[in-house]
Design a protein around this motif. Sequence first.
Motif, PDB file in Angstrom:
ATOM      1  N   SER A 193     -61.903  35.884 -25.475  1.00 14.13           N
ATOM      2  CA  SER A 193     -62.517  37.039 -24.758  1.00 14.13           C
ATOM      3  C   SER A 193     -63.207  36.540 -23.451  1.00 14.13           C
ATOM      4  CB  SER A 193     -63.838  37.886 -25.756  1.00 14.13           C
ATOM      5  OG  SER A 193     -64.492  36.594 -25.662  1.00 14.13           O
ATOM      6  N   LEU A 194     -63.161  37.828 -22.762  1.00 15.94           N
ATOM      7  CA  LEU A 194     -63.497  37.992 -21.763  1.00 15.94           C
ATOM      8  C   LEU A 194     -64.919  37.788 -21.461  1.00 15.94           C
ATOM      9  CD1 LEU A 194     -63.435  38.825 -18.730  1.00 15.94           C
ATOM     10  CD2 LEU A 194     -64.086  40.901 -19.295  1.00 15.94           C
ATOM     11  N   LYS A 195     -65.856  38.028 -22.411  1.00 13.41           N
ATOM     12  CA  LYS A 195     -67.267  37.624 -22.944  1.00 13.41           C
ATOM     13  C   LYS A 195     -67.104  36.328 -22.790  1.00 13.41           C
ATOM     14  CE  LYS A 195     -71.113  39.068 -25.437  1.00 13.41           C
ATOM     15  NZ  LYS A 195     -71.950  39.320 -27.412  1.00 13.41           N
ATOM     16  N   THR A 196     -66.764  36.048 -23.465  1.00 12.75           N
ATOM     17  CA  THR A 196     -66.245  34.246 -24.132  1.00 12.75           C
ATOM     18  C   THR A 196     -66.206  33.107 -22.765  1.00 12.75           C
ATOM     19  OG1 THR A 196     -65.637  34.284 -26.631  1.00 12.75           O
ATOM     20  CG2 THR A 196     -65.500  32.111 -25.386  1.00 12.75           C
ATOM     21  N   ILE A 197     -65.775  33.892 -21.877  1.00 12.84           N
ATOM     22  CA  ILE A 197     -65.341  33.359 -20.171  1.00 12.84           C
ATOM     23  C   ILE A 197     -66.111  33.024 -19.740  1.00 12.84           C
ATOM     24  CG2 ILE A 197     -63.415  32.812 -18.300  1.00 12.84           C
ATOM     25  CD1 ILE A 197     -62.237  31.171 -21.151  1.00 12.84           C
ATOM     26  N   SER A 198     -66.778  34.610 -19.522  1.00 18.00           N
ATOM     27  CA  SER A 198     -67.895  34.793 -18.815  1.00 18.00           C
ATOM     28  C   SER A 198     -69.057  34.311 -18.849  1.00 18.00           C
ATOM     29  CB  SER A 198     -68.474  36.320 -18.425  1.00 18.00           C
ATOM     30  OG  SER A 198     -67.104  36.876 -18.358  1.00 18.00           O
ATOM     31  N   ALA A 199     -69.327  33.874 -20.395  1.00 14.52           N
ATOM     32  CA  ALA A 199     -70.480  32.972 -20.466  1.00 14.52           C
ATOM     33  C   ALA A 199     -70.315  31.442 -19.961  1.00 14.52           C
ATOM     34  CB  ALA A 199     -70.643  33.151 -22.321  1.00 14.52           C
ATOM     35  N   GLN A 200     -69.328  30.738 -20.382  1.00 10.17           N
ATOM     36  CA  GLN A 200     -68.891  29.598 -20.119  1.00 10.17           C
ATOM     37  C   GLN A 200     -69.155  28.862 -18.760  1.00 10.17           C
ATOM     38  OE1 GLN A 200     -64.754  29.146 -21.965  1.00 10.17           O
ATOM     39  NE2 GLN A 200     -65.767  28.690 -23.566  1.00 10.17           N
ATOM     40  N   LYS A 201     -68.393  30.321 -17.521  1.00  8.45           N
ATOM     41  CA  LYS A 201     -68.588  30.257 -16.261  1.00  8.45           C
ATOM     42  C   LYS A 201     -70.351  30.309 -15.627  1.00  8.45           C
ATOM     43  CE  LYS A 201     -67.961  32.846 -11.942  1.00  8.45           C
ATOM     44  NZ  LYS A 201     -68.137  33.611 -11.734  1.00  8.45           N
ATOM     45  N   GLN A 202     -70.856  30.942 -16.573  1.00 10.66           N
ATOM     46  CA  GLN A 202     -72.826  31.388 -16.449  1.00 10.66           C
ATOM     47  C   GLN A 202     -72.438  29.895 -16.876  1.00 10.66           C
ATOM     48  OE1 GLN A 202     -73.762  33.451 -14.550  1.00 10.66           O
ATOM     49  NE2 GLN A 202     -72.674  33.970 -13.952  1.00 10.66           N
ATOM     50  N   SER A 203     -72.039  29.743 -17.619  1.00 14.42           N
ATOM     51  CA  SER A 203     -72.959  27.854 -17.941  1.00 14.42           C
ATOM     52  C   SER A 203     -72.603  26.512 -17.218  1.00 14.42           C
ATOM     53  CB  SER A 203     -72.185  27.598 -19.848  1.00 14.42           C
ATOM     54  OG  SER A 203     -73.168  25.561 -20.331  1.00 14.42           O
ATOM     55  N   ALA A 204     -71.445  26.725 -17.164  1.00  8.00           N
ATOM     56  CA  ALA A 204     -71.142  25.640 -16.152  1.00  8.00           C
ATOM     57  C   ALA A 204     -71.749  25.809 -14.677  1.00  8.00           C
ATOM     58  CB  ALA A 204     -69.695  26.250 -15.608  1.00  8.00           C
ATOM     59  N   MET A 205     -72.346  26.802 -14.328  1.00  4.60           N
ATOM     60  CA  MET A 205     -72.900  27.057 -12.702  1.00  4.60           C
ATOM     61  C   MET A 205     -74.448  26.712 -13.148  1.00  4.60           C
ATOM     62  SD  MET A 205     -74.092  31.007 -11.315  1.00  4.60           S
ATOM     63  CE  MET A 205     -71.799  31.165 -10.170  1.00  4.60           C
ATOM     64  N   LYS A 206     -75.069  26.904 -14.499  1.00  5.85           N
ATOM     65  CA  LYS A 206     -76.413  25.939 -14.676  1.00  5.85           C
ATOM     66  C   LYS A 206     -76.295  24.577 -14.604  1.00  5.85           C
ATOM     67  CE  LYS A 206     -80.489  27.008 -17.841  1.00  5.85           C
ATOM     68  NZ  LYS A 206     -80.751  27.673 -19.049  1.00  5.85           N
ATOM     69  N   LYS A 207     -75.470  24.413 -15.209  1.00  2.44           N
ATOM     70  CA  LYS A 207     -75.528  22.102 -15.548  1.00  2.44           C
ATOM     71  C   LYS A 207     -75.510  22.364 -13.884  1.00  2.44           C
ATOM     72  CE  LYS A 207     -73.937  22.859 -19.985  1.00  2.44           C
ATOM     73  NZ  LYS A 207     -72.425  22.325 -20.842  1.00  2.44           N
ATOM     74  N   LEU A 208     -74.017  22.980 -13.465  1.00  4.52           N
ATOM     75  CA  LEU A 208     -73.898  22.250 -12.006  1.00  4.52           C
ATOM     76  C   LEU A 208     -74.992  22.543 -10.744  1.00  4.52           C
ATOM     77  CD1 LEU A 208     -69.400  22.962 -12.695  1.00  4.52           C
ATOM     78  CD2 LEU A 208     -71.246  20.374 -12.960  1.00  4.52           C
ATOM     79  N   GLY A 209     -76.188  23.224 -11.449  1.00  2.51           N
ATOM     80  CA  GLY A 209     -77.151  23.390 -10.458  1.00  2.51           C
ATOM     81  C   GLY A 209     -76.505  24.720  -8.790  1.00  2.51           C
ATOM     82  N   ALA A 210     -75.230  25.630  -9.818  1.00  2.00           N
ATOM     83  CA  ALA A 210     -75.295  26.328  -8.238  1.00  2.00           C
ATOM     84  C   ALA A 210     -75.546  27.766  -8.027  1.00  2.00           C
ATOM     85  CB  ALA A 210     -73.201  26.466  -8.670  1.00  2.00           C
ATOM     86  N   ARG A 211     -75.805  28.400  -7.006  1.00  2.00           N
ATOM     87  CA  ARG A 211     -75.999  29.973  -7.266  1.00  2.00           C
ATOM     88  C   ARG A 211     -75.008  30.801  -6.850  1.00  2.00           C
ATOM     89  NH1 ARG A 211     -82.213  29.144  -7.844  1.00  2.00           N
ATOM     90  NH2 ARG A 211     -82.323  26.581  -7.333  1.00  2.00           N
ATOM     91  N   SER A 212     -74.260  30.546  -6.545  1.00  2.00           N
ATOM     92  CA  SER A 212     -73.250  31.596  -5.996  1.00  2.00           C
ATOM     93  C   SER A 212     -71.698  30.734  -6.350  1.00  2.00           C
ATOM     94  CB  SER A 212     -73.254  31.706  -4.600  1.00  2.00           C
ATOM     95  OG  SER A 212     -72.541  30.509  -3.976  1.00  2.00           O
ATOM     96  N   ASP A 213     -70.694  31.298  -6.503  1.00  2.00           N
ATOM     97  CA  ASP A 213     -69.259  31.401  -6.612  1.00  2.00           C
ATOM     98  C   ASP A 213     -69.120  30.512  -5.883  1.00  2.00           C
ATOM     99  OD1 ASP A 213     -69.453  32.692  -9.265  1.00  2.00           O
ATOM    100  OD2 ASP A 213     -68.566  34.454  -7.591  1.00  2.00           O
TER     101      ASP A 213
END
Length: 218
Positions: free
Chosen positions: A182-202
């Motif tokens: 689902s789009l919701k699942t992919i979005s959540a996984q992307k946001q989780s990766a962003m948090k773990k990698l310490g990124a603040r933008s795409d």
Amino acid sequence: MSPVVDIIIADDHPVVLAGVEKTIEACAGCRIAAVAQSVGGMFEALRQYHCDIVVCDFSFCGDPEPDGLMMLERLARSYPHVRIIVLSQHDDLIRVKRIMTIAAGFVSKTTGIACLPDAIEEVLGGCKFVDTRTAKLLLGHMFERQKDGFGDEPLTMREMEVMRLYSRGMTVTEIANYTRRSLKTISAQKQSAMKKLGARSDVELVDAFKIAEGSGNL
């Protein structure tokens, strides 16, 4: 009598090379074994001369051989006894953190090369060295990550799959269709990766993922 410390310098900017040479020549007990202006030249010098420390740039403009993290990994793998000090203008904190998983020292060209003697002394003693300005920025970034809930938790297999596809240019919607999630699942996984990698933008996210993937730290 203390042994002489042999140092190889590699940078594609002649002005920087001249400054580094002058700084190292003033260091007691240090000797410049060779100077190179390319990645290939650096490895050729390492094959020809004894070396204790390599002081090298992170990126070599237009060089036919891989630079950056791939170069550092090759250097550490081929010459494990050689201590690496990276002298670079690429001092964004995510990149510095990845560099320091391989190198013994980092000196920002923004700060200047005056601290090179201190860097040499520290790495010879088996310690890690980061110039004062960059170290303060790293410390501040670490506390910001803690405050915001960022950690060093590794990416899950699903998160890595999403990031590999995203870093290749696929949109979140395209990834959802491709992986049949689902789009919701992919979005959540992307946001989780962003948090773990310490990124603040795409842009930071893709850059951080590529650096982490290239250095094997995922």
